[in-house]
Scaffold this motif. Structure first.
Motif, PDB file in Angstrom:
ATOM      1  N   VAL A 268       0.790  -1.087   0.080  1.00  8.02           N
ATOM      2  CA  VAL A 268      -0.032  -0.080  -0.285  1.00  8.02           C
ATOM      3  C   VAL A 268       0.974   1.126   0.077  1.00  8.02           C
ATOM      4  O   VAL A 268       0.227   2.249   0.001  1.00  8.02           O
ATOM      5  CB  VAL A 268      -0.945   0.035   1.195  1.00  8.02           C
ATOM      6  N   MET A 269       2.194   1.313  -0.030  1.00  6.75           N
ATOM      7  CA  MET A 269       3.192   2.145   0.060  1.00  6.75           C
ATOM      8  C   MET A 269       3.929   2.455  -1.136  1.00  6.75           C
ATOM      9  O   MET A 269       4.693   3.447  -1.374  1.00  6.75           O
ATOM     10  CB  MET A 269       4.003   1.978   1.143  1.00  6.75           C
ATOM     11  N   LEU A 270       3.802   1.617  -2.154  1.00  4.75           N
ATOM     12  CA  LEU A 270       4.455   1.532  -3.472  1.00  4.75           C
ATOM     13  C   LEU A 270       4.170   3.213  -4.008  1.00  4.75           C
ATOM     14  O   LEU A 270       5.170   3.773  -4.463  1.00  4.75           O
ATOM     15  CB  LEU A 270       4.173   0.671  -4.351  1.00  4.75           C
TER      16      LEU A 270
ATOM     17  N   HIS B 175       6.698   6.431  -4.329  1.00  2.00           N
ATOM     18  CA  HIS B 175       7.076   6.822  -5.801  1.00  2.00           C
ATOM     19  C   HIS B 175       6.725   8.175  -6.092  1.00  2.00           C
ATOM     20  O   HIS B 175       7.521   9.062  -6.363  1.00  2.00           O
ATOM     21  CB  HIS B 175       6.232   6.006  -6.877  1.00  2.00           C
ATOM     22  N   ASP B 176       5.590   8.801  -5.538  1.00  2.00           N
ATOM     23  CA  ASP B 176       5.040  10.197  -5.701  1.00  2.00           C
ATOM     24  C   ASP B 176       5.989  11.125  -4.895  1.00  2.00           C
ATOM     25  O   ASP B 176       6.286  12.023  -5.292  1.00  2.00           O
ATOM     26  CB  ASP B 176       3.502  10.386  -5.105  1.00  2.00           C
TER      27      ASP B 176
ATOM     28  N   PHE C  85       9.212  10.447  -3.503  1.00  2.00           N
ATOM     29  CA  PHE C  85      10.857  10.573  -3.683  1.00  2.00           C
ATOM     30  C   PHE C  85      11.035  10.318  -5.029  1.00  2.00           C
ATOM     31  O   PHE C  85      12.267  10.727  -5.618  1.00  2.00           O
ATOM     32  CB  PHE C  85      11.380   9.250  -3.112  1.00  2.00           C
ATOM     33  N   GLY C  86      10.341  10.182  -5.969  1.00  3.85           N
ATOM     34  CA  GLY C  86      10.461   9.929  -7.554  1.00  3.85           C
ATOM     35  C   GLY C  86      11.193   8.769  -7.696  1.00  3.85           C
ATOM     36  O   GLY C  86      11.711   8.492  -8.841  1.00  3.85           O
ATOM     37  N   TRP C  87      11.321   7.730  -6.780  1.00  2.00           N
ATOM     38  CA  TRP C  87      12.025   6.636  -7.041  1.00  2.00           C
ATOM     39  C   TRP C  87      10.897   5.624  -8.010  1.00  2.00           C
ATOM     40  O   TRP C  87       9.820   5.640  -7.740  1.00  2.00           O
ATOM     41  CB  TRP C  87      12.057   5.594  -5.995  1.00  2.00           C
ATOM     42  N   SER C  88      11.754   4.610  -8.772  1.00  2.00           N
ATOM     43  CA  SER C  88      11.015   4.170  -9.776  1.00  2.00           C
ATOM     44  C   SER C  88      10.172   2.785  -9.063  1.00  2.00           C
ATOM     45  O   SER C  88      10.665   2.342  -8.005  1.00  2.00           O
ATOM     46  CB  SER C  88      11.749   3.398 -10.864  1.00  2.00           C
ATOM     47  N   LEU C  89       9.123   2.268  -9.613  1.00  2.00           N
ATOM     48  CA  LEU C  89       8.539   1.239  -8.919  1.00  2.00           C
ATOM     49  C   LEU C  89       9.351   0.049  -8.888  1.00  2.00           C
ATOM     50  O   LEU C  89       9.311  -0.682  -7.724  1.00  2.00           O
ATOM     51  CB  LEU C  89       7.146   0.977  -9.739  1.00  2.00           C
ATOM     52  N   GLY C  90      10.233  -0.104  -9.805  1.00  2.00           N
ATOM     53  CA  GLY C  90      11.106  -1.180  -9.939  1.00  2.00           C
ATOM     54  C   GLY C  90      12.145  -1.059  -8.666  1.00  2.00           C
ATOM     55  O   GLY C  90      12.351  -2.114  -7.882  1.00  2.00           O
ATOM     56  N   THR C  91      12.483   0.157  -8.498  1.00  2.00           N
ATOM     57  CA  THR C  91      13.442   0.285  -7.350  1.00  2.00           C
ATOM     58  C   THR C  91      12.902   0.252  -5.878  1.00  2.00           C
ATOM     59  O   THR C  91      13.255  -0.594  -5.064  1.00  2.00           O
ATOM     60  CB  THR C  91      14.041   1.740  -7.171  1.00  2.00           C
TER      61      THR C  91
ATOM     62  N   LEU D 135      -4.584  -0.082   6.762  1.00  2.31           N
ATOM     63  CA  LEU D 135      -3.455   0.554   6.408  1.00  2.31           C
ATOM     64  C   LEU D 135      -3.682   1.190   4.971  1.00  2.31           C
ATOM     65  O   LEU D 135      -2.980   2.680   4.862  1.00  2.31           O
ATOM     66  CB  LEU D 135      -2.182  -0.472   6.062  1.00  2.31           C
ATOM     67  N   SER D 136      -4.605   0.942   4.271  1.00  2.00           N
ATOM     68  CA  SER D 136      -4.895   1.542   3.201  1.00  2.00           C
ATOM     69  C   SER D 136      -5.391   2.942   3.223  1.00  2.00           C
ATOM     70  O   SER D 136      -5.438   3.755   2.573  1.00  2.00           O
ATOM     71  CB  SER D 136      -5.677   0.778   2.060  1.00  2.00           C
ATOM     72  N   ARG D 137      -6.707   2.812   4.283  1.00  3.66           N
ATOM     73  CA  ARG D 137      -7.097   4.129   4.723  1.00  3.66           C
ATOM     74  C   ARG D 137      -6.361   4.961   5.438  1.00  3.66           C
ATOM     75  O   ARG D 137      -6.206   6.207   5.181  1.00  3.66           O
ATOM     76  CB  ARG D 137      -8.462   3.489   5.579  1.00  3.66           C
ATOM     77  N   ILE D 138      -5.410   4.491   6.168  1.00  3.73           N
ATOM     78  CA  ILE D 138      -4.524   5.378   6.834  1.00  3.73           C
ATOM     79  C   ILE D 138      -3.545   6.141   6.003  1.00  3.73           C
ATOM     80  O   ILE D 138      -3.270   7.395   5.927  1.00  3.73           O
ATOM     81  CB  ILE D 138      -3.416   4.665   7.882  1.00  3.73           C
ATOM     82  N   VAL D 139      -2.835   5.372   4.890  1.00  6.36           N
ATOM     83  CA  VAL D 139      -2.328   5.819   3.610  1.00  6.36           C
ATOM     84  C   VAL D 139      -2.903   6.969   2.829  1.00  6.36           C
ATOM     85  O   VAL D 139      -2.404   8.175   2.767  1.00  6.36           O
ATOM     86  CB  VAL D 139      -1.582   4.945   2.804  1.00  6.36           C
ATOM     87  N   GLU D 140      -4.066   6.794   2.667  1.00  5.43           N
ATOM     88  CA  GLU D 140      -4.985   7.802   1.936  1.00  5.43           C
ATOM     89  C   GLU D 140      -5.398   8.982   2.602  1.00  5.43           C
ATOM     90  O   GLU D 140      -5.332  10.069   2.188  1.00  5.43           O
ATOM     91  CB  GLU D 140      -6.342   7.134   1.450  1.00  5.43           C
ATOM     92  N   SER D 141      -5.449   8.751   4.079  1.00  7.39           N
ATOM     93  CA  SER D 141      -6.037   9.856   4.861  1.00  7.39           C
ATOM     94  C   SER D 141      -5.045  10.681   5.554  1.00  7.39           C
ATOM     95  O   SER D 141      -4.817  12.043   5.704  1.00  7.39           O
ATOM     96  CB  SER D 141      -6.995   9.370   5.738  1.00  7.39           C
ATOM     97  N   ASP D 142      -3.783  10.081   5.887  1.00  9.87           N
ATOM     98  CA  ASP D 142      -2.695  10.650   6.620  1.00  9.87           C
ATOM     99  C   ASP D 142      -1.466  10.490   5.973  1.00  9.87           C
ATOM    100  O   ASP D 142      -0.398  11.081   6.932  1.00  9.87           O
ATOM    101  CB  ASP D 142      -2.761  10.144   8.178  1.00  9.87           C
ATOM    102  N   GLY D 143      -1.217   9.741   4.908  1.00 11.22           N
ATOM    103  CA  GLY D 143       0.255   9.450   4.522  1.00 11.22           C
ATOM    104  C   GLY D 143       0.737   8.304   4.918  1.00 11.22           C
ATOM    105  O   GLY D 143       0.494   7.529   5.664  1.00 11.22           O
ATOM    106  N   TRP D 144       1.807   8.024   4.269  1.00 11.35           N
ATOM    107  CA  TRP D 144       2.446   6.515   4.422  1.00 11.35           C
ATOM    108  C   TRP D 144       3.102   6.594   5.740  1.00 11.35           C
ATOM    109  O   TRP D 144       3.455   5.377   6.348  1.00 11.35           O
ATOM    110  CB  TRP D 144       3.451   6.247   3.097  1.00 11.35           C
TER     111      TRP D 144
END
Length: 425
Positions: A30-32, A36-37, A39-45, A154-163
């Motif tokens: 749920v943090m990929l 990415h958004d 740090f700009g790291w690629s999803l592969g990284t 955890l998905s809801r926490i990421v959406e509402s408050d960040g990773w």
């Protein structure tokens, strides 16, 4: 006579630890995109950290089982949770992608790997004689239950408050379980002056001589000289390939190829987890009553037939035939675990939990190979059809390997890696 055997309290806190470990492992999924958004790291990284996590999750199991035999279940389990807490918490200050690999890949991978199925085999082997298969099934089901509970939260926490809030939540949750294990988890029934549940005599704990790493490698060396080990490891590698590796990784994109919305496909995959809980507990109950070789043969054969049918079931909507597949396949998802644990104990005695850790490592390698191979099939042919057919054939091969265990059913096999080291000391 005690009306409430302390083995049940040990099983209960073990269930809580396994529940949490499953949720902690699922967190990177749920943090990929948020990582990415930001740090700009690629999803592969970013996925590299997940890959390291999965690899260590499998490879840690036999060494963790050896550490539990040497230093005690409670110490190792508590240390594992501290590793998970540290790995998750330290991500709050990371600025480079290698730090993600170190935190989520190495620390969380080592921590959750120490609380994997080798932990289950050690607990049930020491504390249960009666209901051993059933308890193995219940504790194995904790993994699926943990995913069901943690992922939506955890998905809801990421959406509402960040990773970062999600990572901090995992870190705190892992810490909260540590005192619970210190309070109720015990290394051996003899520590409480009771026999294992279903046993009539108190067995004094035997601490193996030598280092834990040496004992783990010795168990692999001795087991690898026997035919049943390779049959069990081969079957469990196929198990990993046909579950986590293929269906767990590629079911959603395969369904989307046929016009099914990703949300619908994800819901179907979640239902697999729901039925998995029921199937695994039922498999544990059956393991106490039916020869484990027959159960494994049946499980793999039925899984293979279902995968051979699956390509014809994909459509833009979840029609009844697909729902029947989800029900049937979910019941069979990790039903293979209780009989595999039982057979490792039957063939390898006191070394069974460590040997099962190596068998479990083969499961993870099979999963990794299938995840990559299915992606290559999709790139080469434009769909997953060949991958489903190959997986179906492999599962039927797994049934054959399981039934071949009958040829060595009566052979006295090793109990050397833990007990042998002690007797030589």
């Amino acid at each position: 006579m005690r009306r409430f055997h302390p083995a049940w309290a040990v099983a209960a806190v073990t269930f809580v630890a396994l529940l949490g470990a499953a949720g902690f492992r699922a967190t990177p999924s749920v943090m990929l995109q948020p990582l990415h958004d930001e740090f700009g790291w690629s999803l592969g990284t970013i996925s590299a950290a997940v890959s390291v996590n999965l690899l260590l999750y499998g490879l840690t199991a036999p060494f963790a089982a050896a550490l539990m035999a040497r230093f005690g279940i409670r110490r190792v389990a508590m240390a594992a949770l501290l590793l998970v807490s540290a790995g998750s918490g330290l991500t709050l200050w990371m600025t480079q992608s290698w730090q993600l690999v170190l935190c989520w890949g190495v620390l969380v991978g080592l921590g959750t790997g120490s609380l994997a199925l080798g932990f289950v085999a050690t607990i049930t082997g020491r504390w249960f004689v009666k209901h051993r298969g059933l308890v193995t099934g219940v504790l194995t089901a904790a993994g699926a239950t943990g995913n069901l509970i943690f992922l939506p939260v955890l998905s809801r926490i990421v959406e509402s408050d960040g990773w970062r809030t999600a990572a901090l939540t995992v870190s705190i949750a892992a810490l909260l379980v540590v005192p619970l294990l210190g309070w109720r988890l015990r290394d051996h029934p003899a520590d409480l002056n009771v026999p294992a549940l279903g046993a009539t005599e108190i067995e004094a704990p035997v601490k193996p001589a030598g280092g834990a790493a040496g004992n783990a490698l010795r168990a692999l060396r001795d087991a690898a000289r026997t035919r049943p080990f390779w049959l069990l490891a081969g079957g469990f590698a196929i198990c990993g390939a046909t579950t986590n590796g293929l269906v767990g990784t590629h079911f959603i994109p395969a369904a989307h190829d046929h016009g099914m919305p990703q949300t619908t496909a994800a819901t179907l995959l979640a239902l697999v987890g729901v039925f998995d809980v029921v199937g695994t507990i039922a498999s544990g109950w059956l393991t106490d009553r039916v020869d484990s070789r027959i159960l494994l043969g049946a499980y793999y054969a039925l899984r293979g037939l279902s995968l051979l049918v699956l390509p014809s079931l994909f459509a833009a909507t979840a029609h009844p035939s697909m729902l029947i597949f989800i029900l049937f396949y979910g019941l069979d998802w990790v039903a293979t675990v209780p009989p595999t644990v039982a057979l490792c104990r039957e063939y390898f005695g006191a070394a069974g939990p460590i040997v099962f850790g190596w068998v479990f490592a083969s499961h993870q390698f099979g999963a990794a190979a299938a995840a990559t191979s299915a992606g290559l099939v999709r790139d080469r042919f434009g769909d997953y059809t060949v991958a489903w057919y190959v997986a179906g054939g492999l599962a039927i091969l797994g049934a054959v390997l399981s039934l071949m265990l009958y040829a060595g059913k009566r052979l006295p096999l090793l109990e050397q890696s833990v007990q042998g080291a002690t007797s030589r000391a």
